[in-house]
Write an enzyme that holds these catalytic residues in place. Structure first.
Site, mmCIF file in Angstrom:
data_model
loop_
_atom_site.group_PDB
_atom_site.id
_atom_site.type_symbol
_atom_site.label_atom_id
_atom_site.label_comp_id
_atom_site.label_asym_id
_atom_site.label_seq_id
_atom_site.Cartn_x
_atom_site.Cartn_y
_atom_site.Cartn_z
ATOM 1 N N SER A 300 0.820 -1.215 0.000
ATOM 2 C CA SER A 300 0.000 0.000 0.000
ATOM 3 C C SER A 300 0.858 1.273 0.000
ATOM 4 C CB SER A 300 -0.946 -0.053 1.210
ATOM 5 O OG SER A 300 -1.877 0.985 1.178
ATOM 6 N N ASP A 311 10.697 5.638 -9.736
ATOM 7 C CA ASP A 311 10.363 6.205 -11.040
ATOM 8 C C ASP A 311 11.034 7.553 -11.296
ATOM 9 O OD1 ASP A 311 8.867 4.014 -11.594
ATOM 10 O OD2 ASP A 311 6.929 5.024 -11.653
ATOM 11 N N LYS A 325 -0.304 -4.445 -3.032
ATOM 12 C CA LYS A 325 -1.596 -4.001 -2.526
ATOM 13 C C LYS A 325 -1.790 -2.561 -3.016
ATOM 14 C CE LYS A 325 -4.955 -2.692 0.345
ATOM 15 N NZ LYS A 325 -5.562 -1.343 0.351
#
Length: 571
Positions: A300, A311, A325
């Site tokens: 999460s 990224d 998740k």
């Protein structure tokens, strides 16, 4: 029973009709057919409910019947959609707000009784002299033998200023000690550990993402910089997540203003949202070499942070693939003491990767060791479809398929069956409790002598449950088996003595002495003088791992042909 099925049916029908009307309001005309289907389904549900409540051979509790119907509906959805009970809702609030009314102790069941693992410094229990190893044998005069941890927690928590009386059995004391403790607001740290390792490398562990996480992290990192920190390892392993806002605030510490952190996509347009860094114009630590640890239990909010850092090439991810998740849950208040947690969207990293890995409810329940079941590196394999490839800001390859795949894959050292049995039986904890009672002048540089090892073995040999746990895995306690696992035994003895005498931080420092993922991370980040240098070292390490995986695949023996299996002709 004064319950009226017809009246209840009317109330349920009105509530559902209002819900349907709200959802469908403003929808295009082509969806009106579906509206009709919903109404027919609702009418069928009402008829079945009415027949059962009025005509079934046994009288049925209407609340249980409705709860069963709701459970049936939710069973068709993902594992994260659920009707929240009072206890679950309270736990959710505690994990996100970071505070609750209670005594300030960590407890676990030891030898059939709730037992204090350690008191939290500065709390009512700490001030009253509650110690690690104290067995809570009574709460408000009621025996706690056979209780589960959650049973004791439910009795011990309560409003600030209220009192609770407990009976404590302590090593070295013949009688049960009574304590009446006034509850207070207990603040739970979401950043529990922060210290220097070596070579200017700082270490910080984030346990979950709560309202206070970003402020705690800023404070801890600033303190480490004052101790000469030159690079940082941020540990997100076993972090189940928490508040999206907390993940956003932590990400903003490492990203420049305006950089995308995460975005969501759902069935309804209002669920499609993008979250950008909106803090300072520049990252608080723009050049600090950063390495983030993840594993199969990082989920999460942990994955949101790790994905944004990866990224945007802010740091390197090391460990094993995270849990996956990546779904958004919205909590709908339904009635007093009732709430529905419903999945309404999914998370995507800045490069476009879906964080979520779809699992059925059964799969979710049977994932015993995420590091083994979902932490396999997504490296190219000629025998399998290639993973979907995305690219970071600098053009580095990152992989889709659910979860955050590390830049450098490092498997953890797992416990063997004997080690697990010792931990399950809490043998180390029991020994440390007795040792601390007899040796009050322990120091942090304690070394585990051969005498301590002999004493521990004598204790372990007399614990019947340990024998039962070993029997389950076809082992029998013997000195030979014990000596074969001597390093782990010594580590466990020292760890739990440190916990009993000095608290959880000192115990945690002992526990990471043999943590191969941490020390692989230290080795990598110590060789990098800059953030760019760290990214280059990680890419070189990744290429080595890819080459090694390819060589292993090429060297693997070909599977024997299966009679009747389809064949593929290659040109």
């Amino acid at each position: 029973m004064s319950f009226s099925p017809r009246k209840s049916l009317l109330i349920i029908s009105i509530a559902l009709l209002l819900s349907v009307g709200f959802v469908l309001g403003g929808q295009a005309a082509e969806k009106r057919a579906r509206n009709s289907e919903w109404m027919e389904s609702l009418e069928l549900f009402g008829k079945v409910y009415e027949k059962i409540t009025n005509h079934y051979v046994d009288e049925i509790d209407p609340n249980e019947l409705i709860d069963s119907a709701i459970d049936g509906m939710l069973s068709k959805l993902d594992p994260h959609s659920q009707l929240l009970t009072d206890e679950v809702y309270d736990d959710l609030m505690i994990s996100t707000t970071g505070e609750f009314g209670g005594l300030g102790i960590t407890i676990a069941v030891r030898d059939d009784y709730p037992t204090v693992v350690s008191p939290i410094e500065g709390t009512p229990a700490f001030r009253m002299g509650i110690q690690g190893g104290d067995q809570i044998v009574e709460i408000e005069g009621e025996s706690t033998k056979g209780w589960k941890s959650q049973d004791a927690v439910a009795k011990l928590r309560g409003p600030k200023g209220s009192e609770v009386t407990i009976g404590i059995r302590r090593v070295g004391e013949e009688r049960v000690l009574p304590f009446t403790i006034v509850r207070d607001i207990i603040h739970v740290e979401s950043v529990p550990y922060a210290f220097m390792l070596k070579d200017g490398v700082g270490y910080v562990r984030i346990a979950n993402f709560a309202r206070t996480t970003a402020d705690e992290l800023k404070e801890k990192i600033t303190a480490l910089q004052g101790q000469g920190m030159q690079s940082l390892i941020l540990d997100l392993r076993w972090n189940p997540g928490g508040l999206l806002q907390a993940a956003k605030e932590v990400s903003e510490l490492f990203l420049d203003k305006g950089q995308l952190i995460v975005y969501t996509k759902g069935r309804l347009s209002q669920q499609n949202m993008s979250y950008y860094a909106s803090g300072e114009d520049k990252a608080r630590w723009p050049t600090l070499p950063l390495l983030v640890l993840v594993n199969g239990s990082s989920a999460s909010a942990s994955e949101i942070l790790a994905g944004a850092i990866q990224d945007h090439d802010v740091g390197v991810i090391l460990g094993t693939t995270s849990y996956g998740k990546g779904s958004v849950q919205t909590v709908f208040e339904l009635a007093p003491n009732k709430a529905l947690k419903l999945t309404t969207a999914k998370y995507y990293t800045p490069s476009g990767r879906s964080i979520h890995k779809d699992r059925t409810r059964k799969e979710e329940e049977t994932v015993e060791n995420p590091d083994e079941s979902s932490a396999k590196p997504k490296t190219p394999n000629p025998e399998q479809p290639s993973p979907e490839v995305f690219h970071t800001d600098m053009g580095r390859e990152v992989y889709g398929g659910g979860g955050i795949t590390p830049d450098v894959d490092v498997k953890p050292n797992l416990l063997n069956d004997f080690d697990v049995a010792l931990e399950r039986d809490q043998t180390f904890f029991v020994y440390a409790t007795e040792f601390a009672a007899k040796n009050p002048n322990v120091t942090t540089d304690l070394q585990v002598s051969s005498k301590l090892v002999d004493d521990f073995y004598a204790l372990a040999s007399g614990r019947p449950k340990l024998g039962e746990f070993l029997k389950e895995v076809d082992l029998k306690l013997s000195r030979e088996l014990y000596d074969q696992n001597g390093d782990y035994v010594k580590e466990g003895i020292r760890r739990e003595i440190m916990r009993r005498v000095f608290g959880p931080t000192q115990a945690y420092r002992v526990s990471i002495d043999k943590d191969n993922q941490i020390w692989e991370a230290v080795d990598l980040i110590s060789r990098a003088k800059t953030r760019e240098g760290l990214l280059k070292l990680a890419e070189a390490e990744r290429q080595k791992q890819l080459a090694k995986a390819a060589d292993a695949t090429a060297a693997a023996p070909m599977a024997p042909a299966v009679k009747g299996a389809p064949t593929v002709k290659k040109d």
